[in-house]
Motif scaffolding. Structure first.
Motif, short mmCIF file in Angstrom:
data_model
loop_
_atom_site.label_atom_id
_atom_site.label_comp_id
_atom_site.label_asym_id
_atom_site.label_seq_id
_atom_site.Cartn_x
_atom_site.Cartn_y
_atom_site.Cartn_z
N GLY A 89 0.82 -1.20 0.00
CA GLY A 89 0.00 0.00 0.00
C GLY A 89 0.85 1.24 0.00
N PRO A 90 0.25 2.42 -0.17
CA PRO A 90 1.01 3.67 -0.21
C PRO A 90 1.57 4.04 1.17
CG PRO A 90 -1.34 4.12 -0.24
CD PRO A 90 -1.20 2.64 -0.35
N GLN A 91 2.65 4.82 1.17
CA GLN A 91 3.24 5.31 2.41
C GLN A 91 2.37 6.43 2.99
OE1 GLN A 91 6.05 4.16 4.06
NE2 GLN A 91 5.93 2.49 2.56
N SER A 92 2.29 6.48 4.30
CA SER A 92 1.44 7.46 4.96
C SER A 92 2.03 8.87 4.87
CB SER A 92 1.24 7.09 6.44
OG SER A 92 0.47 8.08 7.10
N PRO A 93 1.22 9.86 4.46
CA PRO A 93 1.71 11.24 4.43
C PRO A 93 1.65 11.91 5.80
CG PRO A 93 -0.54 11.17 3.61
CD PRO A 93 -0.14 9.75 3.92
N SER A 94 0.89 11.29 6.75
CA SER A 94 0.72 11.90 8.08
C SER A 94 0.30 10.81 9.06
CB SER A 94 -0.36 12.99 8.02
OG SER A 94 -0.82 13.33 9.31
#
Length: 550
Positions: A58-63
């Motif tokens: 999955g995508p990396q967390s921006p926050s």
């Protein structure tokens, strides 16, 4: 050792330890050994669970605080975002959510069918949804899970059967003709003009829903002002929704119980609608007791009362009957699809003309069966509106136990391996992005984002194999599926088509601010369309309406 065997083994050891403790005091060394054994078993269980759990990409967390929750809410292209992630990370992927949590997104059709088959039993409402639903609608069928949901759903199903809706179709036609008279009067009041600007965001379905659901005519189309319209109109307003609070409440659901504007609005909505429903229930009960009520009452309320009286255990309690009435009232007044139908037809005059020609050629007032089977282009318009403009955009659920989700084709995991199933642990939040799936290129083809009613007609049967594996209504996700599939879908479809049939026969409508005007969806409890920067003050979606003349 199987999963259930492992669970019962651990429970057996714990019960044996408890019995030993109750039998008498244990030496300190024995207690330490038993505690050590229990701790080891617990750690072994956690280790085995982690070994079984599939590592999903999955995508990396921006926050850490908001994850992608803020991005999804603020984005005007959420459907593209979900599909982009599916193409990049596979048909099952995880998206960082609030406070370091994550959600598992299902994009694979076989996985989605598996999920809906287990909904309410293995997948329950999230704590956030349970509190939200209870505050607004009470502990009705939308709130319930498992056996309680099964019992309540069984009692309300007769109110929305094809036979029940068939008997209500004349009500929908009558109300549609009242709308026609009201629009005629509006046009006639504009001296020197053959048209009028009408806001389609009005409660034109108020009376039909009131009669069909509560056996009560609110008289909204006769000019009677109603508190119901004001409260339900506010239901979809973003004014009472703090998006940051909503996002944080995903991690701390108890925040919804604080005396903040959102809760105060929910209480007002609950009390106002609850009072109306309670009055209708009491009035109908009293009329039945005195013999004044029509024993053949086929309204949803009448059938709810029959369910309430159907017997111990199987029937509804008075509190549940009231909760169901609130749910049905809110659902019956939901006009998102109708609003978007007028918008799309105003944007596409050729399609509007083709639909008008079909309705005029049919001529007579169509029955329920006619609306279902004999007006193909009307059904195509309706299906396409429901596909592109689903009122509920996503379904989140909480896994109540470990589950192995099958896939239609193997996918690559975070470890680099390929698997044809995904194992998720108990407590995982799973999400079905309904609106995004309805616009998925993989399921609907390269023109998935376009409004194209012809895709539903026989001459355009290019159905994608992926879509065919979804067994819900017309392969659409709009009404959900499984145990929680929208019970009022037949009611909504018949009401929608009956009103559109009458109005498109008699009126021509276009966007008051031009066909290229920008339209956005509000971020209230339900998404509602509204024109950006409209020149018509006080109108959310202004249409320029004139009488159709041959």
């Amino acid at each position: 050792m199987g999963l259930s065997q492992n669970k019962y083994c651990s429970r057996g050891i714990w019960l044996a330890f408890k019995d030993l403790c109750l039998a008498g005091p244990l030496p300190g060394s024995t207690t330490c050994v038993l505690v050590l054994i229990l701790a080891s078993l617990y750690l072994l269980r956690v280790y085995r669970q982690r070994q079984r759990t599939t590592r999903i990409r999955g995508p990396q967390s921006p926050s850490w605080v908001y994850g992608f929750a803020k991005t999804v809410i603020d984005s005007t292209a959420t459907t593209e975002l979900y599909e982009h992630w599916a193409n990049e990370f596979g048909p099952v992927y995880k998206v960082p959510h609030v406070l370091g949590q994550s959600r598992v997104i299902l994009w694979d059709p076989k996985a989605i069918s598996h999920f809906f088959a287990r909904d309410t039993w293995f997948y329950n409402q999230t704590p956030f949804n349970r509190i939200s639903i209870q505050l607004i609608m009470g502990r009705g069928v939308m709130w319930a899970d498992g056996e309680s949901h099964k019992r309540q759903r069984k009692t309300i199903n007769p109110a929305f059967s094809a036979a029940a809706v068939r008997s209500l179709t004349s009500i929908f036609h009558n109300v549609a003709h009242k709308v026609m008279i009201a629009w005629d009067a509006e046009i006639g009041s504009n001296s020197g003009s053959d048209c009028a600007v009408i806001d389609v965001q009005q409660w034109y379905l108020l009376d039909s829903a009131g009669i069909g659901i509560l056996s009560h005519d609110f008289g909204a189309l006769d000019g009677n002002d109603s508190d119901v319209a004001q409260v339900l109109n506010a239901f979809s307003s973003a004014a009472y929704v703090s998006h940051k609070l909503v996002m944080l409440a995903q991690g701390f659901p108890s925040l919804l119980k604080l005396p903040l504007p959102r809760k105060q609005f929910a209480q007002t909505l609950n009390l106002t609608i609850g009072k109306i429903c309670q009055e209708m229930l009491l009035q109908t009960r009293k009329e039945k007791e005195t013999g004044g009520a029509d024993q053949g009452d086929k309204s949803c309320l009448g059938l709810l009362l029959k369910a309430e009286e159907s017997g111990e255990g199987a029937g509804l309690t008075p509190q549940e009957a009231l909760a169901q009435a609130r749910v049905l009232l809110l659902g019956g007044f939901e006009t998102t699809a109708g609003n978007w139908a007028f918008i799309e037809l105003a944007r596409n005059p050729d399609m509007q003309t083709k639909l008008r020609d079909e309705c005029l050629e049919f001529g007579s007032t169509p029955s329920y069966d006619d609306l279902t089977n004999k007006l193909p282009y009307l059904n195509a318009i309706m299906n396409e509106v429901l596909r592109l403009h689903a009122p509920v955009t996503e379904i989140p659920r909480l896994a109540t136990q470990e589950d192995v989700i099958p896939l239609s084709k193997p996918m690559r995991t975070a470890a680099g391996n390929f698997t044809d199933n995904v194992c998720i642990p108990k407590g995982t939040e799973v999400l079905i992005p309904l609106a995004a799936l309805n616009c998925s290129v993989s399921m609907w083809g390269p023109d998935a984002k376009a409004f194209k009613p012809s895709r539903w007609l026989k001459e355009d049967e290019g159905a994608h194999e992926t879509r065919e594996t979804l067994h819900d209504y017309r392969h659409l996700m709009t009404f959900g599926n499984g145990a929680r599939m929208c019970p009022g879908r037949l009611f909504a479809l018949a009401e929608f088509k009956a009103v559109l049939f009458v109005l498109v026969q008699n009126f021509v409508f276009e966007m008051a601010d031009g066909p290229g005007v920008k339209i956005v969806e509000s971020l209230g409890f339900l998404p509602r369309p509204s024109v950006v920067g409209s020149t018509e003050t006080g109108c959310s979606v202004p249409l320029r309406v004139r009488r159709y003349e041959v």
